[in-house]
Design a protein around this motif. Structure first.
Motif, PDB file in Angstrom:
ATOM      1  N   ASP A 275       0.845  -1.196   0.000  1.00  0.00           N
ATOM      2  CA  ASP A 275       0.000   0.000   0.000  1.00  0.00           C
ATOM      3  C   ASP A 275       0.879   1.245   0.000  1.00  0.00           C
ATOM      4  O   ASP A 275       1.794   1.361   0.822  1.00  0.00           O
ATOM      5  CB  ASP A 275      -0.930   0.007   1.219  1.00  0.00           C
ATOM      6  N   PHE A 276       0.599   2.166  -0.906  1.00  0.00           N
ATOM      7  CA  PHE A 276       1.344   3.421  -0.969  1.00  0.00           C
ATOM      8  C   PHE A 276       0.417   4.522  -1.479  1.00  0.00           C
ATOM      9  O   PHE A 276      -0.607   4.248  -2.127  1.00  0.00           O
ATOM     10  CB  PHE A 276       2.576   3.302  -1.867  1.00  0.00           C
ATOM     11  N   ASP A 277       0.790   5.778  -1.193  1.00  0.00           N
ATOM     12  CA  ASP A 277      -0.001   6.924  -1.639  1.00  0.00           C
ATOM     13  C   ASP A 277       0.263   7.201  -3.117  1.00  0.00           C
ATOM     14  O   ASP A 277       1.344   6.900  -3.634  1.00  0.00           O
ATOM     15  CB  ASP A 277       0.337   8.170  -0.817  1.00  0.00           C
ATOM     16  N   VAL A 278      -0.729   7.794  -3.780  1.00  0.00           N
ATOM     17  CA  VAL A 278      -0.530   8.175  -5.174  1.00  0.00           C
ATOM     18  C   VAL A 278       0.569   9.220  -5.288  1.00  0.00           C
ATOM     19  O   VAL A 278       1.289   9.293  -6.301  1.00  0.00           O
ATOM     20  CB  VAL A 278      -1.866   8.693  -5.772  1.00  0.00           C
ATOM     21  N   GLU A 279       0.756  10.036  -4.246  1.00  0.00           N
ATOM     22  CA  GLU A 279       1.843  11.014  -4.233  1.00  0.00           C
ATOM     23  C   GLU A 279       3.202  10.316  -4.289  1.00  0.00           C
ATOM     24  O   GLU A 279       4.123  10.764  -4.971  1.00  0.00           O
ATOM     25  CB  GLU A 279       1.736  11.880  -2.975  1.00  0.00           C
ATOM     26  N   THR A 280       3.307   9.176  -3.600  1.00  0.00           N
ATOM     27  CA  THR A 280       4.537   8.375  -3.642  1.00  0.00           C
ATOM     28  C   THR A 280       4.782   7.847  -5.044  1.00  0.00           C
ATOM     29  O   THR A 280       5.929   7.820  -5.523  1.00  0.00           O
ATOM     30  CB  THR A 280       4.438   7.207  -2.643  1.00  0.00           C
ATOM     31  N   HIS A 307      -2.971  -0.151  -3.878  1.00  0.00           N
ATOM     32  CA  HIS A 307      -2.407  -1.448  -3.488  1.00  0.00           C
ATOM     33  C   HIS A 307      -1.838  -2.104  -4.741  1.00  0.00           C
ATOM     34  O   HIS A 307      -2.571  -2.534  -5.623  1.00  0.00           O
ATOM     35  CB  HIS A 307      -3.478  -2.343  -2.866  1.00  0.00           C
ATOM     36  N   GLY A 308      -0.503  -2.138  -4.845  1.00  0.00           N
ATOM     37  CA  GLY A 308       0.114  -2.696  -6.035  1.00  0.00           C
ATOM     38  C   GLY A 308       1.620  -2.693  -5.927  1.00  0.00           C
ATOM     39  O   GLY A 308       2.203  -2.494  -4.853  1.00  0.00           O
ATOM     40  N   PHE A 312       6.620  -1.382 -10.792  1.00  0.00           N
ATOM     41  CA  PHE A 312       5.982  -1.612 -12.090  1.00  0.00           C
ATOM     42  C   PHE A 312       4.998  -0.499 -12.432  1.00  0.00           C
ATOM     43  O   PHE A 312       4.915  -0.056 -13.587  1.00  0.00           O
ATOM     44  CB  PHE A 312       5.287  -2.978 -12.110  1.00  0.00           C
ATOM     45  N   LEU A 313       4.216  -0.044 -11.444  1.00  0.00           N
ATOM     46  CA  LEU A 313       3.252   1.015 -11.718  1.00  0.00           C
ATOM     47  C   LEU A 313       3.940   2.328 -12.062  1.00  0.00           C
ATOM     48  O   LEU A 313       3.441   3.108 -12.889  1.00  0.00           O
ATOM     49  CB  LEU A 313       2.316   1.199 -10.518  1.00  0.00           C
ATOM     50  N   GLU A 414     -12.322   0.093  -4.190  1.00  0.00           N
ATOM     51  CA  GLU A 414     -12.790   1.146  -3.300  1.00  0.00           C
ATOM     52  C   GLU A 414     -11.607   1.983  -2.820  1.00  0.00           C
ATOM     53  O   GLU A 414     -10.603   1.475  -2.337  1.00  0.00           O
ATOM     54  CB  GLU A 414     -13.521   0.529  -2.109  1.00  0.00           C
ATOM     55  N   CYS A 415     -11.734   3.315  -2.968  1.00  0.00           N
ATOM     56  CA  CYS A 415     -10.629   4.205  -2.647  1.00  0.00           C
ATOM     57  C   CYS A 415     -10.426   4.351  -1.142  1.00  0.00           C
ATOM     58  O   CYS A 415     -11.392   4.335  -0.377  1.00  0.00           O
ATOM     59  CB  CYS A 415     -10.887   5.591  -3.255  1.00  0.00           C
ATOM     60  N   LYS A 416      -9.163   4.482  -0.776  1.00  0.00           N
ATOM     61  CA  LYS A 416      -8.809   4.802   0.613  1.00  0.00           C
ATOM     62  C   LYS A 416      -7.977   6.079   0.602  1.00  0.00           C
ATOM     63  O   LYS A 416      -7.091   6.231  -0.232  1.00  0.00           O
ATOM     64  CB  LYS A 416      -8.005   3.653   1.243  1.00  0.00           C
ATOM     65  N   LYS A 417      -8.271   6.942   1.509  1.00  0.00           N
ATOM     66  CA  LYS A 417      -7.547   8.209   1.566  1.00  0.00           C
ATOM     67  C   LYS A 417      -6.132   7.979   2.062  1.00  0.00           C
ATOM     68  O   LYS A 417      -5.868   7.154   2.929  1.00  0.00           O
ATOM     69  CB  LYS A 417      -8.266   9.193   2.491  1.00  0.00           C
TER      70      LYS A 417
END
Length: 419
Positions: A275-280, A307-308, A312-313, A414-417
């Motif tokens: 799990d990581f933030d989109v900012e990361t 979650h990924g 790779f992302l 489902e999104c998590k903040k």
């Protein structure tokens, strides 16, 4: 809203089974109604026959020879009894000054009661065989059912190889290129099965050759490229150094993309899920980019969690931004993270000319327009993006409106903040 009628049409095998069951049902109803009609006609004929015989017997009874009448009744297979059974149903009754005649029925037995001047005669006969006689109708209906069953069996036998072929095609579509289906005896179907097996064998060889190229040649290129980089650093300045450096960079980039694409084909076992933030994800991606800040506009509507596999992302997002930078025509590239309809999304937008092909064409490896041959690239970027998202069970959406290309990575969970 258009209705997709194909969703409501059952498979061919189900249709055949339904038609067979429907045919059996209709045949059963027809048989029942036919037997019911035949039974009714037989009952009417037996009633007329019994009434006629009773009238003749009443005339004989009037002649006074009761013994002779009893012998005649027995000759016609009637059984003489003392009185009408209590559960008998009287179907016809005729009374006059000379005598009384009653016709009665007990189950499948029909009889009569005669009375004249104190003399009585009660007799009945079992008409079970006559009632069941339907002129061989049930035999013909049984033969019709038998023909229907044989036809149904033959259709299933003919369609079975097609079902096997369908299963083979589904397995082939899932990546099992070495599948081999049995060859049926029917000539046309055998030819089709043999053609399918030949196709699978040829494609399997091509896939093995492709894997060899991606797996071995890609790795073998890394060593000379590394030596060329080292030699380039030690090379004194000269007019050709920049050109050689650019060629080595392009070759190194191609090799890296080939190896990344090959890893993606190996499957999700390579993924390191966290799990990581989109900012990361943005920060990790920017470390790989060589795009100046004035060419990129970043919009972070919400810092949701993903979650990924971060590595790779980030490669997928980098390729998406690189692709937008290569084909943009003025203005900035917009990178936006947002939430829509409960789904976390990252959109990359750029101004540019419309695609010449459908988007599915560019998602395949080494697919490029002839108009873009002068632009550096190898047609692997979108294929890598598609592979990475499929490994994560995410998806890629594309749209083009008013001169703007919009690629969206959809993290359909489902999104998590984030923090």
């Amino acid at each position: 809203m258009r209705l997709n009628l194909r969703r409501w049409i059952p498979p061919l095998y189900v249709q055949i089974y339904l038609l067979f069951i429907l045919s059996l049902g209709i045949g059963g109803v027809v048989t029942y109604l036919a037997n019911l009609n035949t039974l009714k006609r037989n009952e009417e004929a037996i009633l007329k026959q019994t009434a006629f015989f009773a009238q003749q017997s009443l005339m004989e009874l009037m002649n006074g020879d009761l013994r002779r009448l009893e012998n005649v009744v027995r000759e016609f297979h009637f059984k003489i009894i003392r009185k009408i059974p209590p559960n008998a149903q009287v179907l016809l009754e005729n009374q006059n000054t000379f005598g009384t005649m009653q016709i009665f029925k007990v189950q499948q037995n029909y009889g009569f009661h005669l009375e004249y001047l104190g003399m009585n005669l009660v007799a009945f006969r079992d008409f079970g065989i006559e009632l069941a006689n339907n002129g061989g109708l049930n035999i013909w209906i049984f033969l019709d059912f038998l023909v229907l069953l044989l036809t149904f069996s033959m259709i299933l036998a003919l369609l079975h190889p097609l079902k096997v072929l369908q299963s083979g095609l589904e397995a082939f579509g899932q990546g099992n290129y070495k599948i081999h289906i049995p060859v049926p005896k029917e000539p046309q179907q055998a030819k089709l099965a043999e053609s399918f097996n030949t196709m699978c064998a040829r494609i399997s060889k091509l896939m093995l050759a492709r894997e060899f190229v991606l797996r071995n040649i890609g790795h073998e290129l890394k060593t000379p490229i590394s030596k060329a980089k080292l030699a380039l650093e030690l090379m004194p300045k000269n007019p050709q150094k920049d050109l050689v450096s650019k060629c080595i960079y392009n070759l190194d980039n191609l090799t890296s993309q080939i190896l990344t694409f090959e890893k993606i084909q190996e499957g999700k076992d390579l993924l390191f899920l966290e799990d990581f933030d989109v900012e990361t994800l943005f920060i990790k991606t920017f470390e790989k980019l060589f795009i100046e800040e004035e060419n990129l506009e970043i919009v972070l509507d919400e810092n949701f969690k993903i979650h990924g596999d971060l590595q790779f992302l980030s490669i997928a997002l980098k390729n998406l931004i690189d692709n937008a930078f290569k084909y943009k025509s003025g203005r900035k590239i917009v990178l936006r993270a947002y939430v829509s309809h409960g789904e976390c999304r990252i959109a990359v937008k750029n101004y540019g000319e419309a695609l010449q092909q459908e988007i599915a064409f560019y998602l395949e490896p080494f697919s490029r327009d002839k108009a873009h041959e002068l632009i550096s690239g190898y047609g692997l970027g979108l294929g890598i993006i598609k592979g990475v998202l499929e490994l994560h069970h995410f998806r890629l959406e594309y749209s083009y409106e008013k001169g703007v290309h919009c690629f969206v990575m959809v993290f359909n969970r489902e999104c998590k903040k984030g923090n």
